[in-house]
Design a protein around this motif. Structure first.
Motif, PDB file in Angstrom:
ATOM      1  N   ALA A 370     -46.267  36.291 -18.038  1.00  0.00           N
ATOM      2  CA  ALA A 370     -47.177  37.251 -18.653  1.00  0.00           C
ATOM      3  C   ALA A 370     -48.531  36.612 -18.937  1.00  0.00           C
ATOM      4  CB  ALA A 370     -46.559  37.804 -19.937  1.00  0.00           C
ATOM      5  N   ILE A 371     -48.521  35.377 -19.419  1.00  0.00           N
ATOM      6  CA  ILE A 371     -49.773  34.668 -19.704  1.00  0.00           C
ATOM      7  C   ILE A 371     -50.578  34.470 -18.424  1.00  0.00           C
ATOM      8  CG2 ILE A 371     -50.742  32.453 -20.443  1.00  0.00           C
ATOM      9  CD1 ILE A 371     -48.359  32.256 -22.422  1.00  0.00           C
ATOM     10  N   ASP A 372     -49.907  34.021 -17.358  1.00  0.00           N
ATOM     11  CA  ASP A 372     -50.599  33.803 -16.088  1.00  0.00           C
ATOM     12  C   ASP A 372     -51.169  35.106 -15.529  1.00  0.00           C
ATOM     13  OD1 ASP A 372     -49.995  31.132 -16.223  1.00  0.00           O
ATOM     14  OD2 ASP A 372     -48.303  31.223 -14.843  1.00  0.00           O
ATOM     15  N   LEU A 373     -50.360  36.146 -15.557  1.00  0.00           N
ATOM     16  CA  LEU A 373     -50.780  37.425 -14.982  1.00  0.00           C
ATOM     17  C   LEU A 373     -51.924  38.061 -15.764  1.00  0.00           C
ATOM     18  CD1 LEU A 373     -47.236  38.833 -14.150  1.00  0.00           C
ATOM     19  CD2 LEU A 373     -49.031  38.296 -12.481  1.00  0.00           C
ATOM     20  N   ALA A 374     -51.969  37.799 -17.068  1.00  0.00           N
ATOM     21  CA  ALA A 374     -53.007  38.402 -17.906  1.00  0.00           C
ATOM     22  C   ALA A 374     -54.411  38.027 -17.443  1.00  0.00           C
ATOM     23  CB  ALA A 374     -52.808  38.001 -19.366  1.00  0.00           C
ATOM     24  N   GLY A 375     -54.539  36.884 -16.794  1.00  0.00           N
ATOM     25  CA  GLY A 375     -55.843  36.460 -16.295  1.00  0.00           C
ATOM     26  C   GLY A 375     -56.217  37.106 -14.975  1.00  0.00           C
ATOM     27  N   ILE A 376     -55.285  37.877 -14.387  1.00  0.00           N
ATOM     28  CA  ILE A 376     -55.528  38.480 -13.075  1.00  0.00           C
ATOM     29  C   ILE A 376     -55.542  40.003 -13.143  1.00  0.00           C
ATOM     30  CG2 ILE A 376     -54.652  38.695 -10.709  1.00  0.00           C
ATOM     31  CD1 ILE A 376     -53.220  35.997 -11.148  1.00  0.00           C
ATOM     32  N   VAL A 377     -54.560  40.560 -13.843  1.00  0.00           N
ATOM     33  CA  VAL A 377     -54.362  42.012 -13.850  1.00  0.00           C
ATOM     34  C   VAL A 377     -55.099  42.650 -15.022  1.00  0.00           C
ATOM     35  CG1 VAL A 377     -52.105  41.665 -12.771  1.00  0.00           C
ATOM     36  CG2 VAL A 377     -52.259  41.934 -15.261  1.00  0.00           C
ATOM     37  N   SER A 378     -55.105  43.990 -15.042  1.00  0.00           N
ATOM     38  CA  SER A 378     -55.798  44.684 -16.126  1.00  0.00           C
ATOM     39  C   SER A 378     -54.944  44.793 -17.379  1.00  0.00           C
ATOM     40  CB  SER A 378     -56.213  46.086 -15.666  1.00  0.00           C
ATOM     41  OG  SER A 378     -55.073  46.877 -15.370  1.00  0.00           O
ATOM     42  N   GLN A 379     -53.631  44.959 -17.205  1.00  0.00           N
ATOM     43  CA  GLN A 379     -52.744  45.150 -18.358  1.00  0.00           C
ATOM     44  C   GLN A 379     -51.362  44.589 -18.045  1.00  0.00           C
ATOM     45  OE1 GLN A 379     -53.386  46.669 -21.458  1.00  0.00           O
ATOM     46  NE2 GLN A 379     -51.331  46.046 -22.061  1.00  0.00           N
ATOM     47  N   VAL A 380     -50.800  43.845 -19.003  1.00  0.00           N
ATOM     48  CA  VAL A 380     -49.435  43.325 -18.886  1.00  0.00           C
ATOM     49  C   VAL A 380     -48.593  43.906 -20.013  1.00  0.00           C
ATOM     50  CG1 VAL A 380     -47.945  41.287 -18.872  1.00  0.00           C
ATOM     51  CG2 VAL A 380     -50.233  41.142 -17.885  1.00  0.00           C
ATOM     52  N   THR A 381     -47.463  44.486 -19.641  1.00  0.00           N
ATOM     53  CA  THR A 381     -46.492  44.941 -20.634  1.00  0.00           C
ATOM     54  C   THR A 381     -45.255  44.082 -20.507  1.00  0.00           C
ATOM     55  OG1 THR A 381     -47.298  47.225 -20.473  1.00  0.00           O
ATOM     56  CG2 THR A 381     -45.129  46.890 -21.476  1.00  0.00           C
ATOM     57  N   LEU A 382     -44.955  43.303 -21.537  1.00  0.00           N
ATOM     58  CA  LEU A 382     -43.762  42.449 -21.514  1.00  0.00           C
ATOM     59  C   LEU A 382     -42.623  43.178 -22.209  1.00  0.00           C
ATOM     60  CD1 LEU A 382     -43.480  38.661 -21.970  1.00  0.00           C
ATOM     61  CD2 LEU A 382     -41.929  40.147 -23.229  1.00  0.00           C
ATOM     62  N   ARG A 397     -47.483  32.142 -29.267  1.00  0.00           N
ATOM     63  CA  ARG A 397     -48.803  32.200 -29.905  1.00  0.00           C
ATOM     64  C   ARG A 397     -49.884  32.500 -28.863  1.00  0.00           C
ATOM     65  NH1 ARG A 397     -46.756  27.834 -33.050  1.00  0.00           N
ATOM     66  NH2 ARG A 397     -47.743  26.309 -31.658  1.00  0.00           N
ATOM     67  N   LYS A 398     -49.779  31.849 -27.729  1.00  0.00           N
ATOM     68  CA  LYS A 398     -50.754  32.095 -26.661  1.00  0.00           C
ATOM     69  C   LYS A 398     -50.650  33.533 -26.166  1.00  0.00           C
ATOM     70  CE  LYS A 398     -53.654  31.323 -23.299  1.00  0.00           C
ATOM     71  NZ  LYS A 398     -55.113  31.201 -23.559  1.00  0.00           N
ATOM     72  N   LEU A 399     -49.432  34.024 -25.994  1.00  0.00           N
ATOM     73  CA  LEU A 399     -49.220  35.386 -25.498  1.00  0.00           C
ATOM     74  C   LEU A 399     -49.864  36.415 -26.423  1.00  0.00           C
ATOM     75  CD1 LEU A 399     -47.614  37.119 -23.349  1.00  0.00           C
ATOM     76  CD2 LEU A 399     -45.877  37.335 -25.136  1.00  0.00           C
ATOM     77  N   TYR A 400     -49.591  36.295 -27.704  1.00  0.00           N
ATOM     78  CA  TYR A 400     -50.099  37.280 -28.665  1.00  0.00           C
ATOM     79  C   TYR A 400     -51.608  37.194 -28.867  1.00  0.00           C
ATOM     80  CZ  TYR A 400     -45.392  38.777 -29.955  1.00  0.00           C
ATOM     81  OH  TYR A 400     -44.124  39.310 -29.936  1.00  0.00           O
ATOM     82  N   SER A 401     -52.215  36.125 -28.390  1.00  0.00           N
ATOM     83  CA  SER A 401     -53.670  35.997 -28.518  1.00  0.00           C
ATOM     84  C   SER A 401     -54.420  36.727 -27.403  1.00  0.00           C
ATOM     85  CB  SER A 401     -54.071  34.514 -28.488  1.00  0.00           C
ATOM     86  OG  SER A 401     -53.943  33.971 -27.174  1.00  0.00           O
ATOM     87  N   LEU A 402     -53.687  37.190 -26.390  1.00  0.00           N
ATOM     88  CA  LEU A 402     -54.326  37.810 -25.234  1.00  0.00           C
ATOM     89  C   LEU A 402     -54.539  39.306 -25.480  1.00  0.00           C
ATOM     90  CD1 LEU A 402     -52.243  36.020 -22.473  1.00  0.00           C
ATOM     91  CD2 LEU A 402     -54.543  35.441 -23.252  1.00  0.00           C
ATOM     92  N   PRO A 403     -55.732  39.796 -25.235  1.00  0.00           N
ATOM     93  CA  PRO A 403     -56.049  41.196 -25.573  1.00  0.00           C
ATOM     94  C   PRO A 403     -55.418  42.233 -24.634  1.00  0.00           C
ATOM     95  CG  PRO A 403     -57.915  40.167 -24.498  1.00  0.00           C
ATOM     96  CD  PRO A 403     -56.922  39.080 -24.738  1.00  0.00           C
ATOM     97  N   ASN A 404     -55.047  41.838 -23.429  1.00  0.00           N
ATOM     98  CA  ASN A 404     -54.534  42.817 -22.463  1.00  0.00           C
ATOM     99  C   ASN A 404     -53.027  42.706 -22.263  1.00  0.00           C
ATOM    100  OD1 ASN A 404     -54.784  40.331 -21.161  1.00  0.00           O
ATOM    101  ND2 ASN A 404     -55.154  41.264 -19.162  1.00  0.00           N
ATOM    102  N   VAL A 405     -52.335  42.204 -23.300  1.00  0.00           N
ATOM    103  CA  VAL A 405     -50.874  42.081 -23.244  1.00  0.00           C
ATOM    104  C   VAL A 405     -50.240  42.918 -24.342  1.00  0.00           C
ATOM    105  CG1 VAL A 405     -48.903  40.531 -23.485  1.00  0.00           C
ATOM    106  CG2 VAL A 405     -50.907  39.783 -22.208  1.00  0.00           C
ATOM    107  N   LYS A 406     -49.238  43.687 -23.975  1.00  0.00           N
ATOM    108  CA  LYS A 406     -48.461  44.469 -24.937  1.00  0.00           C
ATOM    109  C   LYS A 406     -47.013  44.004 -24.862  1.00  0.00           C
ATOM    110  CE  LYS A 406     -47.056  49.217 -26.079  1.00  0.00           C
ATOM    111  NZ  LYS A 406     -47.165  50.651 -25.678  1.00  0.00           N
ATOM    112  N   VAL A 407     -46.388  43.756 -26.014  1.00  0.00           N
ATOM    113  CA  VAL A 407     -45.011  43.280 -26.068  1.00  0.00           C
ATOM    114  C   VAL A 407     -44.113  44.375 -26.643  1.00  0.00           C
ATOM    115  CG1 VAL A 407     -43.436  41.567 -27.031  1.00  0.00           C
ATOM    116  CG2 VAL A 407     -45.741  40.886 -26.320  1.00  0.00           C
ATOM    117  N   ILE A 408     -43.034  44.682 -25.928  1.00  0.00           N
ATOM    118  CA  ILE A 408     -42.062  45.674 -26.384  1.00  0.00           C
ATOM    119  C   ILE A 408     -40.700  44.987 -26.470  1.00  0.00           C
ATOM    120  CG2 ILE A 408     -40.945  47.886 -25.909  1.00  0.00           C
ATOM    121  CD1 ILE A 408     -43.365  48.624 -24.201  1.00  0.00           C
TER     122      ILE A 408
END
Length: 527
Positions: A370-382, A397-408
């Motif tokens: 998810a962290i890697d993909l966040a730098g490429i795609v528009s939105q990541v839903t984990l 901590r790194k994951l939750y700092s990314l603005p285009n990641v949503k965790v379910i």
């Protein structure tokens, strides 16, 4: 384009060239063409054997370039800028077009030259894909050896419109004469097996004539390689039957916990393992999938039946067939595999640039993806099945700092949806309320662990409820003379370094078994 150190290395490599190399480029005024123009200039300066010319862009992929040699019928080209993992492919192509001999066996070279037909191959790759170079390099070499084979390696991230038109959603993706041919890592032998339909039968007949082994290793990953080396060092007849040498390591991007090697990549480690094995007197039989294990009969030999129809016999067997990516096993997953459903974010991530994707799994692999993909795609839903993520705290901590990641969390994926051609979403169930929800997206990356490759052993060896081979401290299975090692076993912590240790131990245990089982026969003969 290239730094000083790389230029120096390149110049050293190209000293092996024995004939002229002609590079013909199709460029325009765009940024990518300017970068490629600079790279080609560096190549020209690295060897007096290389000449570069430019032709118009009309009717050709831009930027692209072809490699050839005067008097030779070679049709080999790159569309895009072959840097990253593909820079090695470029260097090898230059050497081979320039007359440097291949390391393939004479038998395989003759098999390539004997292929009857016209083959136009196109391979879509991404610069971050560690599996792609094997395919690109194999087809490039085949194009050098056989004038009826043509190959173009295409950077999918650079030719997005083409990728969209052909709906390429996984790399490496190979087309033959305009039609889909194969997906995933392949070497020369695998490609030949698909083109030369009689090759499998011929190889099976050869295998049937082999004498019994003292130790037969089934599987060519780290555990299998270690077992083969330790067995061969004892001076006993050793064989390795592997579906693909390197196993799961081939699909591993970064390795930073292999002791004494601060950092490497899976394919590099796999190549080193194979080279080490072949330094000993080991009979390596690649592209061989085991289908059945038959306990020792009156002759005292254990039999391994292969999918090719051949059988191998041995006094002892070490099973090291490893594991594979675990699937979600939900409707739509298989239908849209390589059409939006993927398992390697490093390989396929660039194809989803600017799109919406989901990552299934909240362990280290899922969160890293998810962290890697966040730098490429528009939105990541984990999406995580458990009530909380299981990844290391630093990764979370790194994951939750990314603005285009949503965790379910507390979510169970129940279906992959699509339009018949590609993925357009997924459905998940809230495990607390039972409510179903839909996520609209273009890609799904499955990262939910591994499944042992042990189905072929059911009813023969004792397996755990999870399908792992039960072994004792010596690697002994429930069947005398059969040992097991690596990710296919009940040994905890599926790590490369652990698999290597377990493979070594299994081989030593097999050797000990051979000594002890032959001792009564020797005593009887002496009496």
């Amino acid at each position: 384009m290239l730094d000083t150190d790389l230029k120096t290395q390149l110049k050293t490599y190209l000293e092996r060239v024995t004939r002229p190399i002609e590079i013909v480029a199709h460029l325009d005024a765009g940024d990518s063409s300017q970068e490629l123009r600079a790279l080609l200039q560096d190549l020209k300066e690295a060897s007096p054997q290389i000449s570069v010319s430019e032709r118009g862009a009309e009717g050709a992929r831009v930027p692209s370039f072809s490699l050839g040699s005067p008097g030779e019928q070679i049709a080999l080209s790159f569309a895009g800028l072959p840097m990253g993992h593909e820079f090695t492919s470029l260097v090898l192509a230059l050497l081979q077009v320039g007359g440097y001999p291949s390391k393939l066996s004479p038998e395989v070279i003759e098999q390539i030259k004997a292929l009857d037909g016209d083959y136009q191959f196109e391979t879509y790759f991404s610069l971050s894909c560690q599996n792609c170079p094997d395919v690109v390099q194999a087809l490039n070499l085949m194009a050098v050896l056989n004038p009826r084979i043509r190959h173009t390696a295409i950077d999918g991230a650079l030719f997005q419109a083409e990728v969209e038109q052909r709906q390429v959603m996984a790399v490496p993706s190979v087309y033959l004469n305009g039609q889909p041919f194969a997906n995933g890592r392949m070497g020369v032998e695998e490609i030949l097996a698909k083109l030369d339909t009689g090759a499998t039968a011929r190889e099976a007949e050869k295998l049937k004539t082999k004498a019994a082994f003292d130790v037969l290793v089934v599987g060519g990953g780290p555990a299998g390689a270690a077992a083969a080396i330790y067995a061969a060092r004892k001076g006993i007849r050793t064989g390795v039957a592997a579906e693909r040498f390197g196993g799961q390591v081939l699909d591993t991007m970064g390795i930073e916990n292999f002791i004494s090697v601060p950092e490497t990549e899976g394919p590099k480690l796999a190549a080193a393992l194979e080279q080490h094995v072949k330094a000993y007197d080991v009979d390596v039989m690649n592209l061989q999938r085991a289908e059945k294990l038959i306990p020792a009969g009156a002759d005292g030999l254990i039999e391994v039946q292969l999918a090719s129809g051949a059988s191998l016999k041995a006094k002892t067997v070490v099973v090291s067939t490893g594991a594979r990516w675990r699937q979600m096993n939900v409707p739509g997953e298989n239908e849209y595999r390589n059409k939006g459903v993927a398992y390697c974010p490093h390989c396929d991530g660039p194809l989803f640039k600017g799109k919406r994707v989901a990552v299934i799994g909240g362990g280290n692999s899922g969160v890293e993806a998810a962290i890697d993909l966040a730098g490429i795609v528009s939105q990541v839903t984990l999406i995580e099945f458990d009530a909380q993520l299981r990844a290391d705290a630093v990764l979370q901590r790194k994951l939750y700092s990314l603005p285009n990641v949503k965790v379910i969390t507390s979510a169970q994926t129940t279906e992959v949806t699509g339009d018949g051609q590609k993925v357009n979403g997924l459905i998940y169930k809230n495990r607390a309320t039972g409510e179903l929800s839909t996520v609209e997206l273009e890609g799904i990356f499955v990262q939910i662990g591994l499944l042992p490759n042990s189905e072929w052993l059911k009813g023969t060896l004792a397996l755990s409820p999870r399908g792992e081979i039960e072994v004792d401290a010596r690697g002994q299975t429930s069947l005398p003379g059969v040992f097991a090692a690596g990710d296919v076993t009940t040994v905890p912590y599926k790590q490369i370094v652990i698999a290597i240790g377990e493979g070594s131990k299994a081989a030593l245990s097999a050797f000990d078994h051979l000594i002890r089982s032959s001792a009564p026969e020797a005593q009887k003969a002496a009496a």
